[in-house]
Every structure is written in structure tokens, then in C-alpha cells.
Scaffold this motif. Structure first.
Motif, PDB file in Angstrom:
ATOM      1  N   PHE A 165      36.348  58.871  20.373  1.00 12.54           N
ATOM      2  CA  PHE A 165      36.809  58.723  21.873  1.00 12.54           C
ATOM      3  C   PHE A 165      38.169  59.643  22.031  1.00 12.54           C
ATOM      4  O   PHE A 165      39.164  59.308  21.057  1.00 12.54           O
ATOM      5  N   ASP A 166      38.438  59.836  23.139  1.00 12.24           N
ATOM      6  CA  ASP A 166      39.679  60.384  23.492  1.00 12.24           C
ATOM      7  C   ASP A 166      40.677  59.188  23.677  1.00 12.24           C
ATOM      8  O   ASP A 166      40.477  58.866  24.923  1.00 12.24           O
ATOM      9  N   VAL A 167      41.565  58.927  22.822  1.00 10.41           N
ATOM     10  CA  VAL A 167      42.144  57.778  23.110  1.00 10.41           C
ATOM     11  C   VAL A 167      43.271  57.766  24.250  1.00 10.41           C
ATOM     12  O   VAL A 167      43.384  56.821  24.849  1.00 10.41           O
ATOM     13  N   PRO A 168      44.041  58.717  24.323  1.00  2.97           N
ATOM     14  CA  PRO A 168      44.933  58.830  25.400  1.00  2.97           C
ATOM     15  C   PRO A 168      43.885  58.866  26.834  1.00  2.97           C
ATOM     16  O   PRO A 168      44.541  58.090  27.806  1.00  2.97           O
ATOM     17  N   ALA A 169      42.887  59.283  27.022  1.00  2.67           N
ATOM     18  CA  ALA A 169      41.987  59.227  28.302  1.00  2.67           C
ATOM     19  C   ALA A 169      41.501  57.773  28.339  1.00  2.67           C
ATOM     20  O   ALA A 169      41.634  57.175  29.555  1.00  2.67           O
ATOM     21  N   LEU A 170      41.476  56.989  27.209  1.00  4.05           N
ATOM     22  CA  LEU A 170      40.813  55.685  27.218  1.00  4.05           C
ATOM     23  C   LEU A 170      42.014  54.848  27.876  1.00  4.05           C
ATOM     24  O   LEU A 170      41.756  53.763  28.835  1.00  4.05           O
ATOM     25  N   ARG A 171      43.248  55.065  27.371  1.00  6.65           N
ATOM     26  CA  ARG A 171      44.383  54.305  27.817  1.00  6.65           C
ATOM     27  C   ARG A 171      44.818  54.659  29.359  1.00  6.65           C
ATOM     28  O   ARG A 171      45.385  53.686  29.863  1.00  6.65           O
ATOM     29  N   ALA A 172      44.399  55.640  29.761  1.00 10.53           N
ATOM     30  CA  ALA A 172      44.450  56.076  31.326  1.00 10.53           C
ATOM     31  C   ALA A 172      43.062  55.592  32.028  1.00 10.53           C
ATOM     32  O   ALA A 172      43.145  55.902  33.235  1.00 10.53           O
ATOM     33  N   GLY A 173      42.233  54.969  31.210  1.00 14.67           N
ATOM     34  CA  GLY A 173      41.192  54.464  32.191  1.00 14.67           C
ATOM     35  C   GLY A 173      39.930  55.238  32.223  1.00 14.67           C
ATOM     36  O   GLY A 173      39.095  55.116  33.084  1.00 14.67           O
ATOM     37  N   ARG A 174      40.054  56.473  31.409  1.00 13.93           N
ATOM     38  CA  ARG A 174      38.667  57.134  31.394  1.00 13.93           C
ATOM     39  C   ARG A 174      38.193  57.481  30.227  1.00 13.93           C
ATOM     40  O   ARG A 174      38.494  57.546  29.088  1.00 13.93           O
ATOM     41  N   LEU A 175      36.712  57.514  30.187  1.00 14.50           N
ATOM     42  CA  LEU A 175      35.944  57.529  28.984  1.00 14.50           C
ATOM     43  C   LEU A 175      35.579  59.269  28.759  1.00 14.50           C
ATOM     44  O   LEU A 175      34.984  59.761  29.474  1.00 14.50           O
ATOM     45  N   ARG A 176      36.385  59.626  27.906  1.00 15.28           N
ATOM     46  CA  ARG A 176      35.909  60.954  27.268  1.00 15.28           C
ATOM     47  C   ARG A 176      35.729  61.038  25.898  1.00 15.28           C
ATOM     48  O   ARG A 176      36.393  60.241  24.812  1.00 15.28           O
ATOM     49  N   PHE A 177      35.096  62.105  25.503  1.00 17.86           N
ATOM     50  CA  PHE A 177      34.858  62.174  24.000  1.00 17.86           C
ATOM     51  C   PHE A 177      35.507  63.614  23.411  1.00 17.86           C
ATOM     52  O   PHE A 177      35.770  64.559  24.519  1.00 17.86           O
ATOM     53  N   GLN A 178      35.804  63.659  22.181  1.00 19.52           N
ATOM     54  CA  GLN A 178      36.389  65.029  21.573  1.00 19.52           C
ATOM     55  C   GLN A 178      35.817  64.995  20.295  1.00 19.52           C
ATOM     56  O   GLN A 178      35.295  64.230  19.586  1.00 19.52           O
ATOM     57  N   ALA A 179      35.959  66.290  19.629  1.00 21.79           N
ATOM     58  CA  ALA A 179      35.617  66.588  18.404  1.00 21.79           C
ATOM     59  C   ALA A 179      36.928  66.693  17.428  1.00 21.79           C
ATOM     60  O   ALA A 179      37.727  67.190  17.976  1.00 21.79           O
ATOM     61  N   THR A 180      36.636  66.185  16.202  1.00 23.98           N
ATOM     62  CA  THR A 180      37.711  66.081  15.470  1.00 23.98           C
ATOM     63  C   THR A 180      37.620  67.071  14.202  1.00 23.98           C
ATOM     64  O   THR A 180      38.881  66.909  13.394  1.00 23.98           O
TER      65      THR A 180
END
Length: 397
Positions: A292-307
Motif C-alpha cells: 500500500f502507498d502509505v502517504p496516499a492512505l494517509r491522504a484518504g486514497r487507496l493506491r498500490f506500489q511496487a517495492t
């Protein structure tokens, strides 16, 4: 016939359902499953348990003269902490193959998930009831498609005329296995997931074994595919193996061969289509794990990223590009002894140009419009003349 007096209650039994492989009896009703009990016991994974109990592709199939039908259910809705609420699960009503109505239920259980910690909490809630009225007069084929994204317990089926199981229409059964995209993540309703749309266009009966996060070449899944009725089979392989960072290339190749070998034990000559991953920029050349893209979650948006690190491909880490290349090679190697095995590059269903026009909202899952495009393109490729599933009626049992 009045639609107000729904006095006929019909027990919900397995012969009223299509697309389910098992029916669990609960304290108050039944819960359809897309994995049999023995496989659920072997899985022991919370993600898979949740995904297979969400009845994607499962529908009540009825023959009735009723003009009003009522279904009492208890849903379990997922809520992700800190993210805008997901849409309610939708029930689609089809009469003689045409969608005529939709409904949602209220109440039910709530499963709250904190994606930053993995903590879950379930809050129980009451059952809800949906009613479809003003159905046309006369005997007809009625289907109620259950939500593809909510656990559903079926409590009671009521109507204002007798209900019986819909007869077999003699159509070919298409058995499909894939990831959350195949399950229908972000589709608008259960009959508009891309496999459901493709099945409708192809004139076949769908059994959807698309499991969110869980298309992982599990041996028990191969055995289920082997032992389940099917006239046509497709496998969409790749995205979950990358975002779970589950295996390396050395393990992937024999795992695919073993998966196909097991299926062929039960379906030696059935048309079998292997589909590689759709275009997904975050994992095209970058290995997993996905996160999960944690900064996006904190902004209320669900996004994924590759690590992962693209340099790790040299040590055998999987990317979508690596998987497509290897699936192409595997199928080409097997075709001389298995002429009913076929391959489709997933980018023919959704590629880079499609991403530019219809981007993945969370970087991983398609939206409703994209589900329709994928379903139409799959039907055109698979069911049209010359396609691997062309003339499915000829293969129906």
C-alpha cells in the motif's frame, strides 16, 4: 398476479445456485463458497478465505411465474480504515438473460481492516432484505447474481408463485481462474465483471474461480480445476505472484507445468487458454512485493506500489515482463503434445494505450469501464470464429 403477497418460501439448496462449488449451512441459512471445504481447510490463508467466500459469478437460477421475488441475506462488508467507504455490494436481476433491475441490502456485518497494521475487527449486524417486483407475467428464467465483493449469507427466498431450479440450457461451462481482477475488483456489479460480460457475449455458463490476491498456483486449486465440470478453461496467471513476491523463476516454471499437468488429468482435451498479465506499470519491470502507498492512505486514497528493485530480475525475481516471456515459452513447448492449449498476451486485453486512456485508479485494478473493455476483447478473441473457444455449444456436454 399480485406482487405484494410473497407467501411461498423456497429452501435455498445447491440446485438453485450456479457458480458455487460448495454450500455451507450456517445457524440461520447457507453461505455459498467457491472452494470446497477440503480445499478451504488446506488453504489456511485469511486473504484466500475472504476472497473465495465472496460469491463472484454465483447466482440463483430459477424457473418461475412469480412477478415478485424477495431475498433475505446477511452481508459482510469490508471497510478500510482511513479510506473512503467502498460502494455497497449489488445484486443484479436478470430475466431471460437480460438485466432488468439491481438492488442492495442494508445492515449486515462490518469487517474493518487497518491496512497499515493488518488488524481486523468484525462488528455483527442484522440481516437485510431486497425485493424485485413487476417481473413479467408467465414462466421465465430468473437469475439473481450475488455481490462479487461481499461475503453473503443467504437466509430466505420468497416469491408469489412456486420457484424451481432453472433447467440446464445446454450451454458450455466456462471455468476461469485468476486474481482480484477476475473476481471483479472495482467492477460496477456482479454481472458486469469482465468474466461475466465475456460469458454473456460468448453464450456460456460461467464458473468464476477468480480469487483476490490468491491466484498463486496453489496445488489444491489445480486439483479443483481438474475435478470441476468444464467445457472451456482459462487461467490468468501472474499479477499475484509478483505482488506477493511468492517465488522465483526457478520455482515458477515447474509450478506452471505442474498446474497444467494436474488440470489435464481431468480435462485432457478441453480447450485451455493461458492468459498472461494485463498491463500494469508498477510491476512491468519492477518486482514485488507490492505494498500500500502509505502517504496516499494517509491522504484518504487507496493506491498500490511496487517495492522491489528492477536489478533483482537477474537473481530470478519475477516481473510481469518476465512472466509473459516464460508463459509464452511454456505454452509453445507444450503445444506439440497438447494442441488444445492456447496462449493470450494479457496486453491484448488491456495494454499501454488503454492505460493512457483508462488508467488503473489504484495502480492495480481496472474500473467499471475497463472491465467492459476487457470482457468485450476477451469474448472477441476467445469466442469469435477461429478463437480457442469458438462454437462453445459444440463442446457442451
Amino acid at each position: 398476479m399480485s406482487g405484494e403477497h410473497l407467501r411461498i418460501t423456497t429452501p435455498i439448496t445447491a440446485d438453485l445456485l450456479r457458480g458455487a462449488l460448495d454450500l455451507e449451512h450456517t445457524a440461520h441459512g447457507v453461505r455459498p463458497h467457491r472452494l470446497p471445504a477440503w480445499a478451504r481447510a488446506r488453504g489456511a490463508d485469511g486473504q484466500l478465505a475472504m476472497a473465495e467466500a465472496e460469491p463472484s459469478g454465483v447466482r440463483l437460477a430459477l424457473r418461475t411465474a412469480a412477478t415478485a421475488v424477495e431475498l433475505e441475506t446477511r452481508r459482510t462488508k469490508r471497510v478500510y480504515r482511513g479510506v473512503p467507504p467502498r460502494p455497497d455490494g449489488v445484486y443484479d436481476l436478470l430475466v431471460d438473460g437480460r438485466r432488468t433491475d439491481q438492488a442492495c441490502v442494508t445492515g449486515g456485518n462490518t469487517l474493518t481492516i487497518d491496512m497499515t497494521t493488518g488488524h481486523t475487527e468484525t462488528q455483527p449486524g442484522p440481516a437485510g432484505t431486497l425485493r424485485f417486483t413487476d417481473l413479467p407475467d408467465g414462466v421465465k428464467h430468473v437469475e439473481i447474481w450475488l455481490p462479487h465483493n461481499e461475503l453473503t449469507e443467504l437466509l430466505a427466498l420468497r416469491a408469489n408463485a412456486p420457484v424451481e431450479p432453472a433447467p440446464d440450457r445446454g450451454r458450455a461451462v466456462w471455468l476461469h481462474h485468476g486474481s482480484s481482477i477476475s473476481q471483479g475488483s472495482n467492477a460496477a456489479s456482479p454481472s458486469t465483471t469482465w468474466p461475466a460480460l465475456a460469458a454473456s457475449l460468448g453464450g456460456v455458463e460461467l464458473t468464476n474461480l477468480g480469487f483476490g490476491g490468491s491466484a498463486l498456483l496453489d496445488p489444491f486449486t489445480a486439483r479443483i480445476l481438474r475435478d470441476t465440470r468444464a467445457d472451456l478453461i482459462s487461467l490468468k496467471i501472474g499479477i499475484n505472484l509478483v505482488n506477493a513476491d511468492l517465488m522465483r523463476l526457478r520455482a515458477f516454471t515447474p509450478a506452471v507445468h505442474g498446474f497444467l499437468d494436474t488440470i489435464r488429468e481431468g480435462h485432457p482435451g478441453t480447450p485451455l487458454l493461458v492468459v498472461s498479465p494485463l498491463y500494469c506499470p508498477i510491476h512491468e519491470d519492477t518486482p514485488g512485493p507490492g505494498a500500500f502507498d502509505v502517504p496516499a492512505l494517509r491522504a484518504g486514497r487507496l493506491r498500490f506500489q511496487a517495492t522491489g528493485d528492477p536489478a533483482e530480475r537477474a537473481s530470478g525475481k519475477l516481473t510481469l515482463g518476465v512472466i509473459r516471456e516464460e508463459l509464452t515459452r511454456i505454452v509453445r513447448q507444450r503445444v506439440p503434445e497438447d494442441p488444445n492449449l492456447h496462449y493470450l498476451d494479457g496486453r491484448a486485453l488491456y495494454g499501454a494505450a488503454d492505460f493512457a486512456e483508462l488508467p488503473l485508479p489504484d495502480q492495480l485494478h481496472p474500473d467499471a469501464a475497463t472491465h467492459r473493455r476487457i470482457g468485450e476483447r476477451f469474448a472477441e478473441h476467445a469466442f469469435a470464429g477461429g478463437g480457442p473457444f469458438a462454437d462453445p455449444s459444440a463442446t457442451a456436454r
